[in-house]
Design a protein around this motif. Structure first.
Motif, PDB file in Angstrom:
ATOM      1  N   TYR A 108     -49.249  20.312 -13.212  1.00 30.97           N
ATOM      2  CA  TYR A 108     -49.052  19.201 -13.188  1.00 30.97           C
ATOM      3  C   TYR A 108     -47.381  18.944 -12.297  1.00 30.97           C
ATOM      4  O   TYR A 108     -46.518  18.704 -13.040  1.00 30.97           O
ATOM      5  CB  TYR A 108     -49.514  17.874 -13.304  1.00 30.97           C
ATOM      6  N   MET A 161     -46.040  15.366 -11.311  1.00 35.05           N
ATOM      7  CA  MET A 161     -45.261  13.347 -11.180  1.00 35.05           C
ATOM      8  C   MET A 161     -44.068  13.527 -10.652  1.00 35.05           C
ATOM      9  O   MET A 161     -43.287  13.879 -10.707  1.00 35.05           O
ATOM     10  CB  MET A 161     -45.595  12.766 -12.727  1.00 35.05           C
ATOM     11  N   ALA A 202     -48.604  11.469  -8.169  1.00 30.89           N
ATOM     12  CA  ALA A 202     -49.279  13.054  -8.613  1.00 30.89           C
ATOM     13  C   ALA A 202     -50.103  14.298  -7.560  1.00 30.89           C
ATOM     14  O   ALA A 202     -50.531  13.902  -6.925  1.00 30.89           O
ATOM     15  CB  ALA A 202     -50.013  12.911  -9.788  1.00 30.89           C
TER      16      ALA A 202
END
Length: 125
Positions: free
Chosen positions: A32, A34, A97
């Motif tokens: 991911y 962020m 995100a």
């Protein structure tokens, strides 16, 4: 359902510090990105810092050396430590995100599909 909730904004005098938090829930990506963005009235949303799931970070020149992005994986919380604040740092601050699919996490808003509601930061001179 991914939810991002920012907190920690407020009013501070120039030269002061604030720490923003972003509590994340419902996020299931193993890789991911962020990020923290900000938007002042009449201006475009500006990417400030990104962090990938390997811990790699990127900072905008405007905040490099003053702001630090970090995360607490246990608490699923993203932070932005802001030091040496200036009046021009006044804006609404957002966390965001997205999945991570490349070498680095980009800083343009269009990459991110999940956003918090924002927290206001006001820096007085």
């Amino acid at each position: 359902q991914v939810q991002l909730v920012e907190s920690g904004g407020g009013s501070v005098q120039a030269g002061g510090s604030l720490r923003l938090s972003c509590a994340a829930s419902g996020y299931t990506y193993s890789s991911y990105c962020m990020a923290w963005f900000r938007q002042a009235p009449g201006k475009e949303r500006e990417g400030l810092a990104t962090l990938n799931s390997d811990g790699g970070t990127i900072y905008a020149e405007s905040v490099k050396g003053r702001f630090t992005i970090s995360q607490d994986n246990t608490k699923k919380t993203l932070y932005l430590q802001m030091n040496s604040l200036k009046p021009e740092d006044s804006a609404m601050y957002y966390c965001a995100a997205a999945g991570w699919y490349g070498v680095y996490c980009p800083t343009y808003p269009g990459y991110f599909g999940y956003w918090g509601q924002g927290t206001q930061v006001t820096v007085s001179s």
